[in-house]
Every structure is written in structure tokens, then in C-alpha cells.
Design a protein around this motif. Structure first.
Motif, mmCIF file in Angstrom:
data_model
loop_
_atom_site.group_PDB
_atom_site.id
_atom_site.type_symbol
_atom_site.label_atom_id
_atom_site.label_comp_id
_atom_site.label_asym_id
_atom_site.label_seq_id
_atom_site.Cartn_x
_atom_site.Cartn_y
_atom_site.Cartn_z
ATOM 1 N N HIS A 111 -5.768 10.322 6.440
ATOM 2 C CA HIS A 111 -6.697 9.264 6.820
ATOM 3 C C HIS A 111 -7.508 8.755 5.641
ATOM 4 O O HIS A 111 -7.625 7.553 5.399
ATOM 5 C CB HIS A 111 -7.652 9.781 7.913
ATOM 6 N N ARG A 112 -8.080 9.672 4.881
ATOM 7 C CA ARG A 112 -8.969 9.267 3.802
ATOM 8 C C ARG A 112 -8.213 8.490 2.720
ATOM 9 O O ARG A 112 -8.715 7.489 2.187
ATOM 10 C CB ARG A 112 -9.652 10.497 3.197
ATOM 11 N N PHE A 118 2.145 27.814 10.532
ATOM 12 C CA PHE A 118 0.739 28.021 10.913
ATOM 13 C C PHE A 118 0.573 29.315 11.712
ATOM 14 O O PHE A 118 -0.368 30.085 11.495
ATOM 15 C CB PHE A 118 0.229 26.827 11.735
ATOM 16 N N ARG A 123 -7.585 5.025 3.953
ATOM 17 C CA ARG A 123 -8.845 4.278 3.995
ATOM 18 C C ARG A 123 -9.199 3.784 2.582
ATOM 19 O O ARG A 123 -9.594 2.627 2.393
ATOM 20 C CB ARG A 123 -9.945 5.177 4.548
ATOM 21 N N HIS A 183 -7.267 17.694 14.852
ATOM 22 C CA HIS A 183 -6.300 17.509 15.957
ATOM 23 C C HIS A 183 -6.907 16.682 17.090
ATOM 24 O O HIS A 183 -6.621 16.892 18.246
ATOM 25 C CB HIS A 183 -5.788 18.826 16.537
ATOM 26 N N GLN A 210 -8.446 24.694 22.056
ATOM 27 C CA GLN A 210 -9.211 23.446 22.160
ATOM 28 C C GLN A 210 -9.798 23.298 23.568
ATOM 29 O O GLN A 210 -10.978 22.952 23.745
ATOM 30 C CB GLN A 210 -8.320 22.246 21.851
ATOM 31 N N LEU A 237 -13.126 16.030 7.533
ATOM 32 C CA LEU A 237 -12.314 15.298 8.501
ATOM 33 C C LEU A 237 -13.028 14.071 9.047
ATOM 34 O O LEU A 237 -14.257 14.029 9.128
ATOM 35 C CB LEU A 237 -11.936 16.217 9.658
ATOM 36 N N GLN A 238 -12.231 13.110 9.491
ATOM 37 C CA GLN A 238 -12.777 11.910 10.097
ATOM 38 C C GLN A 238 -13.309 12.220 11.492
ATOM 39 O O GLN A 238 -13.076 13.298 12.036
ATOM 40 C CB GLN A 238 -11.724 10.781 10.155
ATOM 41 N N THR A 272 -6.833 25.220 16.474
ATOM 42 C CA THR A 272 -5.578 24.487 16.325
ATOM 43 C C THR A 272 -4.733 24.519 17.599
ATOM 44 O O THR A 272 -4.106 23.513 17.948
ATOM 45 C CB THR A 272 -4.778 25.059 15.143
ATOM 46 N N ARG A 273 -4.716 25.646 18.289
ATOM 47 C CA ARG A 273 -3.866 25.708 19.489
ATOM 48 C C ARG A 273 -4.510 24.939 20.639
ATOM 49 O O ARG A 273 -5.734 24.941 20.813
ATOM 50 C CB ARG A 273 -3.621 27.161 19.888
ATOM 51 N N ARG A 274 -3.679 24.291 21.436
ATOM 52 C CA ARG A 274 -4.189 23.459 22.532
ATOM 53 C C ARG A 274 -5.043 24.272 23.505
ATOM 54 O O ARG A 274 -6.061 23.796 23.994
ATOM 55 C CB ARG A 274 -3.007 22.832 23.285
ATOM 56 N N GLY A 303 -14.304 9.878 6.263
ATOM 57 C CA GLY A 303 -13.679 9.028 7.276
ATOM 58 C C GLY A 303 -13.788 7.559 6.907
ATOM 59 O O GLY A 303 -13.469 7.162 5.791
ATOM 60 N N ASP A 304 -14.273 6.755 7.851
ATOM 61 C CA ASP A 304 -14.405 5.325 7.599
ATOM 62 C C ASP A 304 -15.757 4.952 7.014
ATOM 63 O O ASP A 304 -15.978 3.777 6.681
ATOM 64 C CB ASP A 304 -14.199 4.554 8.919
ATOM 65 N N PRO A 319 -6.620 19.692 5.525
ATOM 66 C CA PRO A 319 -7.617 18.616 5.423
ATOM 67 C C PRO A 319 -8.751 18.953 4.464
ATOM 68 O O PRO A 319 -9.264 18.075 3.766
ATOM 69 C CB PRO A 319 -8.113 18.477 6.865
ATOM 70 N N LEU A 335 0.598 21.801 15.300
ATOM 71 C CA LEU A 335 -0.707 21.724 14.635
ATOM 72 C C LEU A 335 -1.740 21.018 15.493
ATOM 73 O O LEU A 335 -2.469 20.136 15.034
ATOM 74 C CB LEU A 335 -0.558 21.044 13.277
ATOM 75 N N GLY A 336 -1.799 21.403 16.755
ATOM 76 C CA GLY A 336 -2.841 20.890 17.646
ATOM 77 C C GLY A 336 -2.440 19.709 18.491
ATOM 78 O O GLY A 336 -3.232 19.263 19.316
ATOM 79 N N SER A 395 -1.866 12.695 10.553
ATOM 80 C CA SER A 395 -2.911 11.673 10.494
ATOM 81 C C SER A 395 -4.222 12.246 9.963
ATOM 82 O O SER A 395 -4.942 11.579 9.207
ATOM 83 C CB SER A 395 -3.126 11.042 11.874
ATOM 84 N N ASP A 396 -4.550 13.488 10.341
ATOM 85 C CA ASP A 396 -5.790 14.093 9.861
ATOM 86 C C ASP A 396 -5.808 14.179 8.339
ATOM 87 O O ASP A 396 -6.841 14.052 7.695
ATOM 88 C CB ASP A 396 -5.942 15.524 10.404
#
Lengths: 261, 289
Positions: A49-50, A157, A53, B43, B263, B37-38, B258-260, B69-70, A239, A180-181, A45-46
Motif C-alpha cells: 500500500h505505502r 506463516f 501511495r 488483514h 480475528q 500499516l494503513q 493473522t488467523r481468521r 497509509g494515505d 508490513p 495470511l488473514g 495489499s497490506d
């Protein structure tokens, strides 16, 4: 004011695990179509997205009401990816379609799904009476294939960093604990591993870049039509390096104009 | 906790999301776009961070910078480096007028860190700026090669792994030679390191923030080039017991966390910084730059 100068309205669809974030793109003139865009959930999704959009803006400029949304547990929607189930996503697709029809005043819609977004759209909306056409853009043929690809991406990765890859056997596959997160919980993995798509009742057009993939996808999904659409695999690009595939956006806009009810 | 989609900015071209704890607080954290990134972040990190901050009582807005993004493009033709600090201030103006926020904490990864820093320098409403993996503070073409050369000469030569990479061919020889030759040529031509002037400018801006009591957190992932950039700018960063400025290193993290587990470590760091950092006394006890 809740609409941008470009005619984009960010909104929340109630329900689900609280709300589903969405964007409604309004056409500047007369309405000619309604299009629901289903993005790939999770790691891709990352990266997409653009492009989606920009596709929505292009379709709106051509006269379509367009709705994009974040699946539960993804993007700005409520919920945690670690807790989401495939049924959440089925509900999201049905609710987003209802919102689009209500906002557009149209009775039928075209659905564009990219990658796993296409797979989920076929699963949730393939038999929906208000769906005239599903355009499956580089669809993932089944959930197990997506899990394999996410696992490969995570291993790729980790390699240059020397990070350990944590994985486990589940549902007949070897699946990483996070991709990937994004966490891959047992419940979602089990749901996706069981996801297999039947040919939809509506018209289906499969779109892909590589002819071999296109043929395989179209045959597997029983598509009535298949189109080659040149497009780099933006869902695999970093991204920071992703670009909007202008040719693909133009091709999809032309396809929507061709198939709209 | 309530989340509300927003349309922001004087031209109504920016899209954002307010995560509100509903406690009527007047401080708002703003999470700036990370690269291209948006607003949900890499992630979905910005979403998790916003919800963690709101759970700790701090309202948080994440928005897409213009053209990302938007959000739509800006209607004016401002240079990018001007937009970098002007747009966050326009968003603060909007949030102040509509929701009554009077005090802001800016947070950003990579280019978002640059925007947070530059906006903080220009706007005293910014109570603190968390600069996460800042890489290019200077926008100078000579800067990146300088940082690379410095890393080769001060870091890689001391690491056995780097020498192993060199002799086993896992090195971009062309880049290595080109980078080092460029720096030698610069010295032979009598040109000083670009870091001298650039670091002086950044230090002057940090001094401005310190004088105003604005807090700065450098949050650096130790697997990221931001460590090299900050070392090149500041060298061995001066201790300053009076400065509300600190550095935190996040062990094992990459540029985008990237790794949980990485984060979670970043979110814990930022939440603690945002919620417990008001005491000047506490700040002096933290690691200072």
C-alpha cells in the motif's frame, strides 16, 4: 474539506457491493496524463500500500491525475473477501477507470498494475478503448499461480507457531482455507484458477526485477516491451519491514512519462 | 450503516473513514494505526472491527497516523513520542466539532496501543482505551533486553520445548548470551532494573485513569511478546476491585491476529467491551489488573 494538504482526495465510487474506496491524487499544475493504479488484492495489499501511495504522489507531482482504489472486499471498500468474485473485481477496474477519466478530463489513460493487480487489469481493461498502455509490474501470470503462492505463504506463516494448516483440493490445486488473514472461499478460488490472461489490445510493458522472470512474463503476455526495474519483492516483506522502493518509483514515473498518450 | 471518507486534523493531512450506525450516538470509537500499516489494519482487521462496532451501535473512525497509509506528514517537527498522544487528541477535537462526539473509546494494536494509552492519560474525553498487544510503553533502550532476559529466566527455563530448542540449535545463542550477560553486568555495576522506575511511571498513569473512571483493557495475544512486556512492567498485576481496568488473554493468537478465528475472537472481545462496559458494577466482576 475532502482534499488533504497534499492534494489527495479520499472518495467512494458508488456501485459494486455498495462502494469502492479510492484516492484521487491531483497534480499541482497542468494535467499531462491520467494513471490508474491497480494494487494487488488480498494478502499482498497490506505490504504494498505505502509504495503505491508514494508512486501515486510522485506521478501527481509530475502532472498526472492518479486514481488508486480498493477492490471490492478489500481495504476500505464494501463487501467481504469471503464473498467476492472475480466479476466484482472486473467491474471495479472498469468503474475506477471511468472515474479517473471523468475527474481528469483525459480521454485515455495509462494503467499500472502490481502483481495480481496487473493480472486483473489485463483481464478487465486489456481491450478497453480508453486504455493506451498497461504497465504490468511483476505480474502474476495466472490465477492458479497466485493461489499456489498464497498457499505457500500461509504454510510458511503457520510453521514456526505450530499452527495447523487447513487446506483442500479444489480446481485441480491444493489450496489453503485462508491466506495470511484472508479467507479463500471456493467461489473465488474457482474464479482465480480459471483466470488466464490473453495479450491485451493496448500497448503492454512488463516490468520486473529478475531478468529471467521478466523474459518469461513478457513472452507469456505477448508484451511489446519489457523493462528491468530493480525492486525488492515488497509484497513478500512483513508490513513492519516494508520500505518504499524509491528506485522503482522513479523508474515507473519515468516509464509513465515515456508511454503517456 | 454508512461509511464516509474523511480528511482530518488541523493541518488537513490525515485520511480516515467514519463508520456510522446512524443512530445519533455521541460515543465514537477510534482505531489507531497498527505499526506501519494503513487504516484498514492487518488483514483488514480494522475494517471488520469498525463494522462490527457500528452494527452494535457505536460510530467508529479509523485513520492513518501522519506519514502512514494515505496520510501526509505533519507540517510541524514534533518528536514522535509527542505526536503519539497529540494526534489522537487533534482527531478527537475534529470529530467533536464536526459530528458532536463527546466521548471516545481508543483502540490500537502494538504502537497504536501506546498512542491510545498516552492519549487517554492526557484527555478525559477518552472513556476507555483498549490496548491490544502493547509492547513498548517506555521507549527506553534498556527495556527490550531486560524483557528478553526476564523471559529467558522466568519462562523458558521451565519449558521442556525451550531446552529442546537449545540443545538442537534452534536458538540464537549470540542473542541469548548477550542478553543475559548484559543483565548480569548491569547488576554487577549496581544498576537497578529499568523496570522499577518504568513500571512506577506506568502505574501512576494507570492510577490517573482509574481515578477519572477511564476504562482500560489490556488485550494480549498469548503468542505475542506483549505478554512478556506486561509481565515485566507489572509482575503479577495487582488485583484492584475498584479499577475499571482489566486484562484479557487471547489464546493461540499471534501479534497481528493473522488467523481468521483469532480475528473473530478479538472483534468479539472488543465489541463486548465497548458496548457493555459502562456499568462499574460489571467491571468489578471482570478480571482486574
Amino acid at each position: 474539506m475532502t482534499t488533504t494538504s497534499e492534494g489527495l482526495s479520499p472518495l467512494h465510487l458508488p456501485g459494486g457491493r455498495g462502494w469502492r474506496a479510492a484516492c484521487h491524487h491531483t497534480p499541482p499544475g497542468a494535467t499531462r496524463a491520467a494513471v490508474l493504479i491497480c494494487a494487488p488484492p488480498g494478502p499482498e495489499s497490506d505490504r504494498t500500500h505505502r509504495a503505491l501511495r508514494q508512486l501515486a504522489q510522485r506521478l501527481a507531482a509530475d502532472g498526472a491525475h492518479v486514481l488508486r482504489f480498493d477492490w471490492t472486499g478489500t481495504g476500505d471498500s464494501a463487501g467481504d473477501f469471503a464473498e467476492v468474485r472475480a466479476d466484482d473485481w472486473r467491474t471495479d477496474a472498469v468503474d475506477a477507470l471511468a472515474e479517473l477519466l471523468a475527474r481528469s478530463g483525459q480521454r485515455r489513460a495509462t494503467v499500472i498494475g502490481l502483481r495480481l493487480g496487473a493480472t486483473l487489469a489485463l483481464d478487465a481493461l486489456g481491450a478497453h478503448p480508453a486504455v493506451a498502455t498497461i504497465i504490468a509490474w511483476e505480474p502474476v501470470l495466472d490465477g492458479a499461480e497466485q493461489l499456489r503462492q498464497w498457499s505457500t505463504a500461509q504454510r510458511t506463516f503457520c510453521l514456526p507457531f505450530g499452527f495447523a494448516v487447513s487446506e483442500r483440493p479444489i480446481a485441480g490445486l491444493t489450496v489453503v482455507d485462508e491466506a495470511l488473514g484472508y479467507p479463500l472461499a471456493d467461489a473465488l478460488v474457482t474464479d482465480l484458477a480459471a483466470l488466464a490472461i490473453a495479450p491485451p489490445r493496448c500497448r503492454l510493458v512488463v516490468v520486473a526485477d529478475q531478468p529471467e522472470a521478466l523474459t518469461a512474463q513478457a513472452q507469456r503476455l505477448g508484451a511489446g516491451a519489457a523493462r528491468r526495474l530493480p525492486c525488492p519483492p515488497l509484497w513478500r516483506q512483513e508490513p513492519s519491514e516494508s520500505v518504499v522502493p524509491a528506485e522503482a518509483v522513479r523508474g515507473l514515473a519515468a516509464l509513465v512519462a515515456e508511454v503517456q498518450p | 450503516m454508512i461509511e464516509t471518507p474523511l480528511v482530518l486534523g488541523p493541518a488537513r493531512h490525515l485520511v480516515g473513514t467514519l463508520t456510522d450506525p446512524g443512530n445519533g450516538g455521541t460515543t465514537c470509537a477510534i482505531i489507531l494505526s497498527a505499526g506501519l500499516l494503513q487504516r484498514s489494519g492487518p488483514h483488514r482487521l480494522h475494517v471488520d472491527l469498525a463494522r462490527a462496532l457500528a452494527a452494535s451501535g457505536i460510530a467508529t473512525v479509523r485513520y492513518d497516523a501522519s506519514g502512514l497509509g494515505d496520510s501526509g506528514p505533519r507540517p510541524d517537527a514534533l518528536p514522535l513520542m509527542e505526536v503519539a498522544h497529540r494526534e489522537p487528541r487533534e482527531v478527537m477535537d475534529d470529530l467533536a466539532a464536526r459530528f458532536g462526539f463527546g466521548r471516545f473509546l481508543l483502540m490500537g494494536i502494538c504502537s497504536g496501543a501506546y498512542c491510545a494509552f498516552k492519549a487517554a492519560v492526557r484527555d478525559p474525553r477518552v472513556a476507555g482505551a483498549a490496548l491490544i498487544n502493547p509492547q513498548d510503553f517506555v521507549g527506553d533502550a534498556d527495556w527490550e533486553p531486560y524483557v528478553q532476559a526476564r523471559r529467558y529466566l522466568t519462562g523458558s527455563v521451565l519449558r521442556p520445548r525451550a531446552w529442546l530448542n537449545l540443545v538442537t540449535g534452534r536458538v540464537d545463542y549470540r542473542r541469548l548470551v548477550g542478553t543475559l550477560a548484559g543483565q548480569v553486568g548491569r547488576r554487577l555495576r549496581g544498576r537497578a532494573s529499568p523496570a522499577v522506575d518504568l513500571a512506577a511511571g506506568i502505574r501512576a498513569e494507570l492510577a490517573t485513569l482509574r481515578e477519572r473512571g477511564q476504562r482500560v483493557l489490556f488485550a494480549l495475544a498469548d503468542r505475542d511478546a506483549s505478554v512478556d512486556h506486561c509481565a515485566a512492567l507489572f509482575g503479577r498485576l495487582p488485583e484492584n476491585a475498584e479499577a475499571p481496568i482489566r486484562q484479557a488473554r487471547l489464546a493461540g493468537s499471534d501479534h497481528l491476529f493473522t488467523r481468521r478465528a483469532d480475528q473473530a475472537a478479538l472483534i468479539a472481545l472488543l465489541t463486548t467491551w465497548a458496548t457493555t462496559g459502562d456499568s462499574a458494577r460489571a467491571e468489578r466482576e471482570e478480571m482486574s489488573l
